[in-house]
Design an enzyme around this catalytic site. Structure first.
Site: not given
Ligand code: SAM
Length: 450
Positions: A114-115, A117, A119, A137, A164, A181, A234
């Site tokens: 989510a980070a 934020g 979405k 996150e 996790d 996402d 993306c």
């Molecule tokens: N959804 C967010 C938004 O709209 O602002 C953007 C998310 S970004 C595309 C993907 C996120 O997945 C990042 O914040 C990243 O830190 C996190 N991430 C990285 N490795 C991950 C993992 N193994 N499992 C879950 N999330 C992970």
């Protein structure tokens, strides 16, 4: 902007790829700015940037393109949470939720990655008041940024977690909707961030694809039967997009759900998902697919061993001067008071036992010697009492306030008051007879000078 030949050849078979137009749009230097308005704060749904025309983004209700990029840092309404600066294509999530989920219901939704934020704040505005959003996150420092953005948005029904994906497996059949996402190779953002091109490699695409499968498999048990999974990236690479759709359909009992897309939007339908190409629409590269789970159970039992401490009657009397009490439970953790939505109280307790919670509900403040020191999150929320005093600031003073500088007020001592700009609270001031103490959080202050 020079796109590597290995990257271009790796996506040449992707649906909708038009090499010349794609290269042209990347070398044009054009940057697209878009925002999504917070309907809870900006009643009229309108924000006017001087000399900057807005145009609606067609696939979302509150999203707008801006003609040019204003200085968001020096706009007090940005800090008041009146809008979120977000990439236009990614707001297409709204269509998946509106078309495939009954949003009038009392839902439990997980935004897994989510980070910062974007979405989560979007999902929160689409859900019914009684619904619950878990915004997760995995990376701790990013979970803090997520928390700040959730607070700024002014949400009450959100729990921010730092887990996790595999930690969610124990919440069997719990969520009605899960949004993944996924972390990806990021080619969709090359136009915006040319430096990311250096980091692109076929090997990284493979690693991302494997990680995306792992993330989905880990969280899968937490989705209830008939629940909706929205998957997005993306990235332009098929390995992270259509191949994940194929993998999901082969691994799990699930159906792919298609969406109605207006042909004028320029979105390309592609093997169960939807592709966004910057040469076909005003937005960056994006992919989204939607699924419905056809295994597991439709219900789950929520059991908790221990409930958190609720405020005493006397403490409630202190708090009610600050907060609208209706529909809330007030819990305390040491001296800190949180307001939780009454309808979701058992779920909040359950999540507190199961996950690593970074933030939940609204932090109302600290109880100190039968008084409340109000928290910044209360100022950002919609739940502060109508009787709380408010002090309007000019644009110049609002920036000084956000820089955490001293401001001179002509108002006589009013004690704790909300500093506001254009009717929107920015944070707290404590107005004493001879000065006003600025309580804007130090870690959020604007560091630059105009
Ligand atoms: N959804 C967010 C938004 O709209 O602002 C953007 C998310 S970004 C595309 C993907 C996120 O997945 C990042 O914040 C990243 O830190 C996190 N991430 C990285 N490795 C991950 C993992 N193994 N499992 C879950 N999330 C992970």
């Amino acid at each position: 902007m020079q796109l590597p030949a290995s990257f271009l050849s790796s996506i040449e078979n992707a649906n909708g790829f038009a090499k010349d137009a794609f290269e042209k749009v990347h070398s044009s230097g054009e940057q697209i700015t878009s925002i999504r308005i917070n309907p809870f704060k900006q009643e009229t749904g309108v924000i006017n940037f001087p000399n900057n025309h807005r145009k609606r983004i067609p696939w979302t209700q509150c999203g707008y393109y801006l003609e040019s990029r204003p200085s968001f840092t020096f706009d007090p309404l940005f800090h008041a949470g009146c809008y979120y600066v977000q990439e236009a294509s990614s707001m297409f999530l709204e269509q998946a939720l509106k078309q495939k989920v009954d949003l009038s219901k009392h839902l439990k939704v997980l935004d897994l990655c989510a980070a910062p934020g974007g979405k989560s704040t979007h999902i929160q505005t689409l859900l019914s008041e009684n619904s619950l959003l878990v915004s997760n996150e995995v990376i701790r420092s990013r979970a803090n940024i997520l928390k700040d953005n959730i607070i700024k948005w002014g949400c009450e029904n959100v729990v921010v977690t730092n887990n996790d994906p595999r930690d969610f497996a124990k919440l069997k059949n719990y969520f009605d909707v899960i949004v993944v996402d996924a972390p990806c190779s990021g080619s969709g953002l090359f136009r915006r961030d040319p430096e990311a091109i250096e980091e692109w490699s076929e090997n990284n695409v493979q690693l991302c694809s494997q990680r995306q499968q792992r993330i989905i498999a880990d969280v899968w048990p937490a989705l209830k039967r008939d629940g909706i999974l929205v998957y997005s990236t993306c990235s332009y690479s098929k390995e992270e997009d259509e191949d994940i759709v194929k993998w999901l359909l082969s691994e799990f009992q699930v159906v792919n759900r298609t969406l109605q897309v207006d042909p004028s939007w320029g979105i390309v339908e592609s093997e169960g998902g939807y592709r966004f190409w910057p040469d076909k629409l005003r937005g960056e590269g994006f992919f989204l697919a939607c699924f419905q789970k056809k295994e597991g159970e439709t219900e789950t039992t929520v059991r908790t061993r221990k409930k958190p401490e609720l405020l005493s009657k006397k403490e409630i009397e202190v708090v009610e001067k600050w907060v609208k009490l209706q529909g809330k439970n007030f819990i305390r953790y040491q001296n800190t008071v949180y307001a939780w939505p009454e309808v979701n109280f058992s779920d909040f307790c359950f999540l507190l036992e199961q996950l690593r919670i970074v933030y939940s509900g609204v932090l109302v403040g600290e109880l100190m010697r039968e008084k409340l020191v109000p928290g910044h999150s209360l100022a950002m929320s919609n739940i502060f009492a109508d009787s709380v005093s408010r002090v309007p600031l000019s644009g110049e003073d609002a920036i000084k306030y956000l820089q955490r500088k001293d401001i001179q007020l002509n108002t006589p001592g009013k004690g704790w008051s909300l500093a506001e700009y254009d009717g929107h609270p920015l944070g707290w001031l404590n107005i004493l007879p001879n000065r006003a103490n600025n309580y804007y959080p130090k870690e959020l202050r604007i560091l630059k000078d105009i």
